[in-house]
Design a protein around this motif. Sequence first.
Motif, short mmCIF file in Angstrom:
data_model
loop_
_atom_site.label_atom_id
_atom_site.label_comp_id
_atom_site.label_asym_id
_atom_site.label_seq_id
_atom_site.Cartn_x
_atom_site.Cartn_y
_atom_site.Cartn_z
N GLY A 277 0.79 -1.23 0.00
CA GLY A 277 0.00 0.00 0.00
C GLY A 277 0.82 1.27 0.00
N GLU A 278 0.14 2.32 0.39
CA GLU A 278 0.74 3.65 0.44
C GLU A 278 1.57 3.83 1.72
OE1 GLU A 278 0.62 5.49 -2.14
OE2 GLU A 278 -0.85 4.27 -3.20
N PHE B 257 0.66 13.28 8.05
CA PHE B 257 -0.08 12.04 7.84
C PHE B 257 -1.42 12.21 8.56
CE2 PHE B 257 4.17 10.86 6.88
CZ PHE B 257 4.14 9.72 6.11
N PRO B 258 -2.45 12.73 7.86
CA PRO B 258 -3.68 13.15 8.52
C PRO B 258 -4.75 12.06 8.71
CG PRO B 258 -3.75 13.80 6.24
CD PRO B 258 -2.40 13.16 6.47
N ASP C 37 -4.27 12.72 -2.05
CA ASP C 37 -3.59 13.51 -3.08
C ASP C 37 -2.11 13.74 -2.80
OD1 ASP C 37 -3.91 15.17 -0.91
OD2 ASP C 37 -4.58 16.91 -2.07
N ASP C 38 -1.56 13.04 -1.81
CA ASP C 38 -0.16 13.27 -1.44
C ASP C 38 0.50 11.94 -1.11
OD1 ASP C 38 2.24 14.32 -0.70
OD2 ASP C 38 1.52 15.31 1.11
N LYS C 39 1.23 11.37 -2.06
CA LYS C 39 1.87 10.06 -1.85
C LYS C 39 3.38 10.14 -2.05
CE LYS C 39 -2.17 8.19 -1.42
NZ LYS C 39 -2.76 8.16 -0.13
N SER C 40 3.98 11.28 -1.77
CA SER C 40 5.38 11.49 -2.12
C SER C 40 6.31 11.50 -0.92
CB SER C 40 5.51 12.81 -2.89
OG SER C 40 5.08 13.87 -2.04
N PHE C 41 6.12 10.60 0.03
CA PHE C 41 6.97 10.57 1.21
C PHE C 41 8.28 9.85 0.90
CE2 PHE C 41 8.22 8.51 5.30
CZ PHE C 41 8.53 9.67 5.99
#
Length: 183
Positions: free
Chosen positions: A18-19, A54-55, A89-93
Amino acid sequence: MSRPTQVFIGPDGPNFEGEPKIKLNFLLYSTARTGRVLETIFVRVRNGETIQSFPIWVFGNRSGLNRGSGLYVSPEGIAGEHHFLMAADDKSFILKAGKLKIDVVARLIGDSNDIELGSCSIQVSPEHAQALTNKNCAVFYDWGGERREYQGKIDERLSVEQLESFAPSIIEAIASSKAGKKE
């Protein structure tokens, strides 16, 4: 909150498919006699000059997880696993070697401001940062009470494709084993 006994950094899911997520195991407790209700919790991760939120909060333990949407915390406390995922909308860790600070931030019902419940700091080795570039790897950091620091361990899982590639040989081995027992 108590100091997290374990910090997980890596992809979500049983095979790490997963993410990105952060998982913390800790005790929440209230200093109010009647307890308090948390509306939500999130983590803010600081790694070098980068700050990542990480909300999405999921709470529970191995017997079941629930999307965080309020939690009563008594003075006696409640221990559990807190999973924090990135927004859709934010998967760039990208984790870099160096100091990593994780702040746990909450909103209490009836309060208008967020409060920091606690934080922990981890020294990320170059080896751990490199492992996390592999989508099937995660790093577990366990608190060492005697050393008073987190010790990391890399965990690599097989991808679905890798598992599927083993299926024919596993089926053949089982069939051979059963055929040998019948003779």
